[in-house]
Write an enzyme that holds these catalytic residues in place. Sequence first.
Site, PDB file in Angstrom:
ATOM      1  N   LYS A   1       0.825  -1.209   0.000  1.00 22.25           N
ATOM      2  CA  LYS A   1       0.000   0.000   0.000  1.00 22.25           C
ATOM      3  C   LYS A   1       0.862   1.262   0.000  1.00 22.25           C
ATOM      4  O   LYS A   1       0.612   2.187  -0.766  1.00 22.25           O
ATOM      5  CB  LYS A   1      -0.939   0.031   1.223  1.00 22.25           C
ATOM      6  CG  LYS A   1      -1.916  -1.136   1.279  1.00 22.25           C
ATOM      7  CD  LYS A   1      -2.955  -0.956   2.383  1.00 22.25           C
ATOM      8  CE  LYS A   1      -2.401  -0.994   3.800  1.00 22.25           C
ATOM      9  NZ  LYS A   1      -1.859  -2.292   4.229  1.00 22.25           N
TER      10      LYS A   1
ATOM     11  N   ARG B   1      -9.917   0.722   9.267  1.00 21.29           N
ATOM     12  CA  ARG B   1      -9.437  -0.634   9.550  1.00 21.29           C
ATOM     13  C   ARG B   1     -10.500  -1.478  10.234  1.00 21.29           C
ATOM     14  O   ARG B   1     -10.253  -2.650  10.517  1.00 21.29           O
ATOM     15  CB  ARG B   1      -8.220  -0.544  10.463  1.00 21.29           C
ATOM     16  CG  ARG B   1      -6.888  -0.727   9.701  1.00 21.29           C
ATOM     17  CD  ARG B   1      -5.860  -0.885  10.709  1.00 21.29           C
ATOM     18  NE  ARG B   1      -4.561  -1.373  10.494  1.00 21.29           N
ATOM     19  CZ  ARG B   1      -3.526  -0.702  10.003  1.00 21.29           C
ATOM     20  NH1 ARG B   1      -3.669   0.475   9.480  1.00 21.29           N
ATOM     21  NH2 ARG B   1      -2.344  -1.235  10.018  1.00 21.29           N
TER      22      ARG B   1
ATOM     23  N   ARG C   1      12.146  -6.953   3.652  1.00 19.85           N
ATOM     24  CA  ARG C   1      12.076  -5.548   4.076  1.00 19.85           C
ATOM     25  C   ARG C   1      12.976  -5.304   5.283  1.00 19.85           C
ATOM     26  O   ARG C   1      13.691  -4.312   5.350  1.00 19.85           O
ATOM     27  CB  ARG C   1      10.621  -5.195   4.406  1.00 19.85           C
ATOM     28  CG  ARG C   1      10.391  -3.717   4.549  1.00 19.85           C
ATOM     29  CD  ARG C   1       8.925  -3.339   4.462  1.00 19.85           C
ATOM     30  NE  ARG C   1       8.150  -3.826   5.575  1.00 19.85           N
ATOM     31  CZ  ARG C   1       7.041  -4.545   5.469  1.00 19.85           C
ATOM     32  NH1 ARG C   1       6.577  -4.881   4.296  1.00 19.85           N
ATOM     33  NH2 ARG C   1       6.376  -4.933   6.540  1.00 19.85           N
TER      34      ARG C   1
ATOM     35  N   ARG D   1      11.139  -1.000  12.125  1.00 18.51           N
ATOM     36  CA  ARG D   1       9.950  -0.698  12.919  1.00 18.51           C
ATOM     37  C   ARG D   1       9.747  -1.753  13.991  1.00 18.51           C
ATOM     38  O   ARG D   1       9.907  -2.936  13.730  1.00 18.51           O
ATOM     39  CB  ARG D   1       8.724  -0.678  11.998  1.00 18.51           C
ATOM     40  CG  ARG D   1       8.339   0.688  11.545  1.00 18.51           C
ATOM     41  CD  ARG D   1       7.279   0.608  10.486  1.00 18.51           C
ATOM     42  NE  ARG D   1       6.035  -0.019  10.957  1.00 18.51           N
ATOM     43  CZ  ARG D   1       4.920  -0.068  10.234  1.00 18.51           C
ATOM     44  NH1 ARG D   1       4.893   0.444   9.021  1.00 18.51           N
ATOM     45  NH2 ARG D   1       3.836  -0.635  10.713  1.00 18.51           N
TER      46      ARG D   1
ATOM     47  N   ARG E   1      -0.594  -8.894  13.397  1.00 17.95           N
ATOM     48  CA  ARG E   1      -1.226  -7.859  12.560  1.00 17.95           C
ATOM     49  C   ARG E   1      -2.042  -8.498  11.423  1.00 17.95           C
ATOM     50  O   ARG E   1      -3.087  -7.992  11.041  1.00 17.95           O
ATOM     51  CB  ARG E   1      -0.153  -6.901  12.005  1.00 17.95           C
ATOM     52  CG  ARG E   1       0.400  -5.956  13.085  1.00 17.95           C
ATOM     53  CD  ARG E   1       1.737  -5.353  12.696  1.00 17.95           C
ATOM     54  NE  ARG E   1       1.651  -4.473  11.550  1.00 17.95           N
ATOM     55  CZ  ARG E   1       2.678  -4.191  10.754  1.00 17.95           C
ATOM     56  NH1 ARG E   1       3.865  -4.726  10.973  1.00 17.95           N
ATOM     57  NH2 ARG E   1       2.525  -3.376   9.739  1.00 17.95           N
TER      58      ARG E   1
HETATM   59  P1  AMP Z   1       0.420   0.704   9.658  1.00 15.39           P
HETATM   60  O1  AMP Z   1       1.614   1.565   9.473  1.00 15.39           O
HETATM   61  O2  AMP Z   1      -0.750   1.140   8.830  1.00 15.39           O
HETATM   62  O3  AMP Z   1       0.702  -0.763   9.506  1.00 15.39           O
HETATM   63  O4  AMP Z   1      -0.059   0.910  11.173  1.00 15.39           O
HETATM   64  C1  AMP Z   1       0.785   0.577  12.261  1.00 15.39           C
HETATM   65  C2  AMP Z   1      -0.057   0.413  13.530  1.00 15.39           C
HETATM   66  O5  AMP Z   1      -0.727   1.633  13.835  1.00 15.39           O
HETATM   67  C3  AMP Z   1      -1.168  -0.629  13.431  1.00 15.39           C
HETATM   68  O6  AMP Z   1      -0.704  -1.941  13.673  1.00 15.39           O
HETATM   69  C4  AMP Z   1      -2.109  -0.127  14.514  1.00 15.39           C
HETATM   70  O7  AMP Z   1      -1.622  -0.435  15.807  1.00 15.39           O
HETATM   71  C5  AMP Z   1      -2.029   1.376  14.353  1.00 15.39           C
HETATM   72  N1  AMP Z   1      -3.019   1.868  13.366  1.00 15.39           N
HETATM   73  C6  AMP Z   1      -2.781   2.445  12.153  1.00 15.39           C
HETATM   74  N2  AMP Z   1      -3.913   2.768  11.535  1.00 15.39           N
HETATM   75  C7  AMP Z   1      -4.913   2.389  12.371  1.00 15.39           C
HETATM   76  C8  AMP Z   1      -6.333   2.435  12.301  1.00 15.39           C
HETATM   77  N3  AMP Z   1      -6.964   2.936  11.228  1.00 15.39           N
HETATM   78  N4  AMP Z   1      -7.045   1.958  13.366  1.00 15.39           N
HETATM   79  C9  AMP Z   1      -6.439   1.460  14.438  1.00 15.39           C
HETATM   80  N5  AMP Z   1      -5.108   1.366  14.571  1.00 15.39           N
HETATM   81  C10 AMP Z   1      -4.348   1.825  13.552  1.00 15.39           C
END
Ligand code: AMP
Length: 203
Positions: free
Chosen positions: A13, A88, A127, A139, A150
């Site tokens: 993404k 999400r 990665r 990360r 996740r």
């Molecule tokens: P990402 O970078 O999109 O993978 O997000 C990293 C982490 O941020 C996720 O595993 C969640 O803990 C939190 N997070 C990001 N976006 C959301 C969302 N829309 N709702 C809830 N938690 C989020």
Amino acid sequence: MILIFLGPPGAGKGTQAAHIVSRYGVPQLSTGDMLRAAVAAETPVGKKAKAIMDAGDLVSDDVVAAIVEERIEADDCAPGFLLDGFPRTVAQAEMLDAMLQKKERRLDAVIELQVDESALLDRLRSRIAETKARGDEVRKDDNEDTFKKRLDVYREQTAPLIPFYENQGKLKVVDGMGAVEEVTAAIDAILSEFQPDSVAENG
Ligand code: AMP
């Protein structure tokens, strides 16, 4: 043009979002990036979110929706925006619908990047290796155990958005397993339907 990118962690993404930003001139709104910035700045939201994120769980719907609602009011979102990592959950999607309706704006499309789950762990391993090779910090939630968590969270809480947006007639499915350029071309083909004029102008 208001778009959502949907897909499991590691589906590509972020990579594809960068292309859309440069080609269509709409900002990428990554709630993950916004939350990581809040964690780094040690804001009250960041302090609450840190442990949740490190565990691979979801931050509460209200908190994330409030962040998005504030962000989409910024001037750079006037031409549209690309949501990456939000919504999400179905509750977040409903909150987004309400927000957009209030602002008299309309979601154009939801692009689902479909990937073979078994390939995701391989992508994660490369990665991590690439990040380390660059000398960057990996990360904290990019380790195999948290990544699997996740993925479970995606399957249970985010995948229900697929039928949700299918029912709205907004869902567009893209095969995310090809080379980056192939996936980009498939996304462009879908988006040409929405902004044919500006696509032609921008070449
Ligand atoms: P990402 O970078 O999109 O993978 O997000 C990293 C982490 O941020 C996720 O595993 C969640 O803990 C939190 N997070 C990001 N976006 C959301 C969302 N829309 N709702 C809830 N938690 C989020």
